[in-house]
Design a protein around this motif. Structure first.
Motif, PDB file in Angstrom:
ATOM      1  N   PHE A 119       3.157   5.712  -3.069  1.00  0.00           N
ATOM      2  CA  PHE A 119       4.280   6.766  -3.526  1.00  0.00           C
ATOM      3  C   PHE A 119       4.559   6.593  -5.110  1.00  0.00           C
ATOM      4  CE2 PHE A 119       8.848   6.575  -5.002  1.00  0.00           C
ATOM      5  CZ  PHE A 119       9.088   7.677  -4.454  1.00  0.00           C
ATOM      6  N   ALA A 120       4.021   5.621  -5.656  1.00  0.00           N
ATOM      7  CA  ALA A 120       4.281   5.303  -7.190  1.00  0.00           C
ATOM      8  C   ALA A 120       3.005   6.288  -7.645  1.00  0.00           C
ATOM      9  CB  ALA A 120       3.957   3.772  -7.555  1.00  0.00           C
ATOM     10  N   ALA A 121       1.976   6.364  -7.170  1.00  0.00           N
ATOM     11  CA  ALA A 121       0.938   7.164  -7.702  1.00  0.00           C
ATOM     12  C   ALA A 121       1.270   8.780  -7.939  1.00  0.00           C
ATOM     13  CB  ALA A 121      -0.560   6.802  -6.904  1.00  0.00           C
TER      14      ALA A 121
ATOM     15  N   ALA B 215       0.860  -1.131   0.087  1.00  0.00           N
ATOM     16  CA  ALA B 215       0.178   0.046   0.007  1.00  0.00           C
ATOM     17  C   ALA B 215       0.947   1.269   0.014  1.00  0.00           C
ATOM     18  CB  ALA B 215      -0.917  -0.037   1.222  1.00  0.00           C
ATOM     19  N   ALA B 216       1.846   1.356   0.723  1.00  0.00           N
ATOM     20  CA  ALA B 216       3.067   2.329   0.966  1.00  0.00           C
ATOM     21  C   ALA B 216       3.565   2.619  -0.626  1.00  0.00           C
ATOM     22  CB  ALA B 216       3.765   2.355   2.016  1.00  0.00           C
ATOM     23  N   PHE B 217       4.030   1.601  -1.283  1.00  0.00           N
ATOM     24  CA  PHE B 217       4.538   1.410  -2.660  1.00  0.00           C
ATOM     25  C   PHE B 217       3.530   2.079  -3.531  1.00  0.00           C
ATOM     26  CE2 PHE B 217       4.918  -0.506  -6.613  1.00  0.00           C
ATOM     27  CZ  PHE B 217       5.923   0.132  -7.222  1.00  0.00           C
ATOM     28  N   VAL B 218       2.274   1.860  -3.483  1.00  0.00           N
ATOM     29  CA  VAL B 218       1.238   2.164  -4.253  1.00  0.00           C
ATOM     30  C   VAL B 218       1.044   3.550  -4.322  1.00  0.00           C
ATOM     31  CG1 VAL B 218      -1.161   1.959  -5.065  1.00  0.00           C
ATOM     32  CG2 VAL B 218       0.349  -0.190  -4.828  1.00  0.00           C
TER      33      VAL B 218
END
Length: 67
Positions: A64-66, A59-62
Motif C-alpha cells: 500500500f505504501a509503495a 507485506a500489505a502495508f508495504v
C-alpha cells in the motif's frame, strides 16, 4: 493478533534502517524480521516499545505504501 515479545528478545534482533532514512534525522524507521513477526521501531528512540505485526500484514502495508 497481539504479539508479546520479551525485551531481551527485542535486544537480540538484527535491525535494518529504512533506505529512505538519512543521517540527518527526521522520520527514521528500523525493521527486524522473525519467522512469525515483523518488528518496527523508531530508530531515533530505540528504548521505546517496538511494534510487532504479522508478516502478511506488513507485506500489505508495504504494498500500500509503495503506491
Amino acid at each position: 493478533m497481539n504479539v508479546h515479545v520479551h525485551q531481551s528478545q527485542i535486544d537480540q534482533l538484527v535491525w535494518r534502517k529504512s533506505s529512505y532514512s538519512s543521517e540527518e534525522g527526521g522520520e527514521c524507521v528500523e525493521v527486524a524480521t522473525r519467522p512469525a513477526t515483523v518488528h518496527v521501531r523508531d530508530s531515533k528512540d530505540t528504548t521505546r516499545a517496538a511494534l510487532a505485526i504479522e508478516p502478511m500484514a506488513w507485506a500489505a502495508f508495504v504494498e500500500f505504501a509503495a503506491r
